[in-house]
Scaffold this motif. Structure first.
Motif, PDB file in Angstrom:
ATOM      1  N   ALA A  48      10.554 -36.495  87.519  1.00  0.00           N
ATOM      2  CA  ALA A  48      10.426 -37.920  87.187  1.00  0.00           C
ATOM      3  C   ALA A  48      10.611 -38.801  88.411  1.00  0.00           C
ATOM      4  O   ALA A  48      10.127 -39.942  88.441  1.00  0.00           O
ATOM      5  CB  ALA A  48      11.449 -38.296  86.114  1.00  0.00           C
ATOM      6  N   ARG A  58       7.338 -40.199  90.943  1.00  0.00           N
ATOM      7  CA  ARG A  58       6.430 -41.313  90.718  1.00  0.00           C
ATOM      8  C   ARG A  58       6.634 -42.373  91.790  1.00  0.00           C
ATOM      9  O   ARG A  58       7.746 -42.660  92.206  1.00  0.00           O
ATOM     10  CB  ARG A  58       6.644 -41.927  89.336  1.00  0.00           C
ATOM     11  N   GLY A  80      -0.107 -32.629  88.203  1.00  0.00           N
ATOM     12  CA  GLY A  80       0.212 -33.184  86.894  1.00  0.00           C
ATOM     13  C   GLY A  80       0.897 -34.530  86.891  1.00  0.00           C
ATOM     14  O   GLY A  80       1.374 -34.985  85.839  1.00  0.00           O
ATOM     15  N   LEU A  81       0.972 -35.210  88.035  1.00  0.00           N
ATOM     16  CA  LEU A  81       1.572 -36.544  88.035  1.00  0.00           C
ATOM     17  C   LEU A  81       0.767 -37.482  87.132  1.00  0.00           C
ATOM     18  O   LEU A  81      -0.465 -37.445  87.125  1.00  0.00           O
ATOM     19  CB  LEU A  81       1.604 -37.118  89.452  1.00  0.00           C
ATOM     20  N   ASP A  82       1.474 -38.341  86.378  1.00  0.00           N
ATOM     21  CA  ASP A  82       0.796 -39.235  85.434  1.00  0.00           C
ATOM     22  C   ASP A  82       0.468 -40.580  86.074  1.00  0.00           C
ATOM     23  O   ASP A  82       0.570 -41.627  85.434  1.00  0.00           O
ATOM     24  CB  ASP A  82       1.661 -39.436  84.178  1.00  0.00           C
ATOM     25  N   GLU A  83       0.073 -40.548  87.335  1.00  0.00           N
ATOM     26  CA  GLU A  83      -0.323 -41.761  88.037  1.00  0.00           C
ATOM     27  C   GLU A  83      -1.297 -41.386  89.147  1.00  0.00           C
ATOM     28  O   GLU A  83      -1.406 -40.210  89.524  1.00  0.00           O
ATOM     29  CB  GLU A  83       0.904 -42.451  88.651  1.00  0.00           C
ATOM     30  N   ARG A  84      -1.985 -42.373  89.637  1.00  0.00           N
ATOM     31  CA  ARG A  84      -2.854 -42.148  90.792  1.00  0.00           C
ATOM     32  C   ARG A  84      -1.978 -42.131  92.038  1.00  0.00           C
ATOM     33  O   ARG A  84      -1.348 -43.136  92.379  1.00  0.00           O
ATOM     34  CB  ARG A  84      -3.900 -43.258  90.893  1.00  0.00           C
ATOM     35  N   GLY A 125       9.253 -30.639  83.696  1.00  0.00           N
ATOM     36  CA  GLY A 125       7.815 -30.414  83.595  1.00  0.00           C
ATOM     37  C   GLY A 125       7.486 -28.939  83.684  1.00  0.00           C
ATOM     38  O   GLY A 125       8.361 -28.087  83.852  1.00  0.00           O
TER      39      GLY A 125
END
Length: 307
Positions: free
Chosen positions: A195, A198, A219-223, A269
């Motif tokens: 976490a 990010r 797998g990061l949930d951001e660009r 994750g």
């Protein structure tokens, strides 16, 4: 079908095209024009009476007939090369083993294996080349290397789908790590929480077609913000040491990290496992190839210790 008029030049061109996957790359490697490469391929396809290469938008791929011809062509070319060396008074080609390796195997495992071989088998000459996993698989199939150290990520599929299957052994399987500057807040603990990744600045390898040399945590949930791109792992780690960002790294590279860099596991994750594979063609190896393979396996055991 009549191969009596097929030249050795055509066989060498065909093998190079099979490895390089494009006529343009093969022409560059051989020092030929692209039209000359096309003519040689056309001549060998006429002799075979079949299409040996499937022309695709992203290059060429061997057909079933092409795989048969490549397998036979490799035997012929190797025998011709061995004959030339014997007649010139040079050592037999069997005493030379050609090894391909992915970048993560180069800094620690490969030098350790070569140093051991120099002590135990000084008569064996090892020549090596670096490459990505797809290109090294093609080099194996084309007979350009005898052994290949390949990288693999989940879901851990076979390195290729050709037949007969390659003989593949897993040398190491360890979790992907994170390289951070020693003075960075992320370096204060013994691990990094996923976490906390990010909003970070990343140092990544450029994406180059089939060889995707990335340095961003999967797998990061951001660009991600890519602050620097570098192909060489050592350059990336020195950029980390300079405080320019963070990057992912194979666990096997930890012993070679420069001062000012901490290599840490990531918690949370999915587990991002990475394998190092040793691959060869399925035929029984020669004694020198088997000896080099043994040295690589021992070096992998020596380096595969928890950090």
């Amino acid at each position: 079908m009549d191969f009596t008029d097929v030249s050795l030049t055509a066989l060498r061109v065909f093998r190079t095209v099979a490895e390089q996957r494009t006529f343009t790359a093969a022409a560059t490697a051989l020092g030929y024009t692209q039209s000359a490469v096309s003519r040689q391929i056309a001549s060998i396809e006429r002799a075979a009476g079949a299409e040996l290469l499937e022309r695709r938008r992203d290059g060429v791929r061997l057909t079933a007939a092409g795989r048969v011809v490549l397998r036979r062509a490799t035997v012929v070319l190797d025998q011709i090369d061995a004959t030339a060396r014997e007649l010139s008074g040079l050592p037999a080609q069997g005493a030379t083993v050609r090894v391909g390796w992915v970048p993560s195997a180069g800094p620690v495992l490969l030098p350790r294996a070569l140093a051991a071989l120099a002590r135990t088998d000084p008569a064996i000459t090892v020549v090596t080349r670096e490459g990505g996993t797809p290109s090294l698989v093609r080099a194996l199939r084309a007979g350009s290397v005898d052994l290949a150290l390949l990288g693999s990520a989940p879901p851990f599929r076979s390195p290729d789908d050709e037949s007969p299957p390659l003989a593949v052994q897993t040398l190491t399987e360890r979790a992907l790590r994170l390289a951070v500057p020693a003075a960075h807040p992320l370096a204060r603990g013994d691990f990094v929480d996923v976490a906390d990744l990010r909003g970070r600045r990343w140092i990544a390898g450029p994406m180059s077609g089939e060889d995707r040399l990335m340095g961003v945590w999967p797998g990061l949930d951001e660009r991600p913000e890519i602050a620097h791109t570098a192909r060489d792992w050592l350059a990336k780690l020195h950029l980390v040491a300079a405080g320019c960002g963070i990057t992912t790294v194979a666990a096997s590279l930890a012993p070679a990290a420069p001062p000012g860099v901490r290599i840490l596991p990531v918690r949370g994750g999915p587990q991002e496992q990475r394998r190092l594979l040793l691959a060869r063609l399925p035929a029984p190896p020669t004694e020198p190839v088997a000896r080099v393979a043994d040295a690589l396996r021992v070096a992998a055991i020596d380096t595969d210790t928890p950090l």
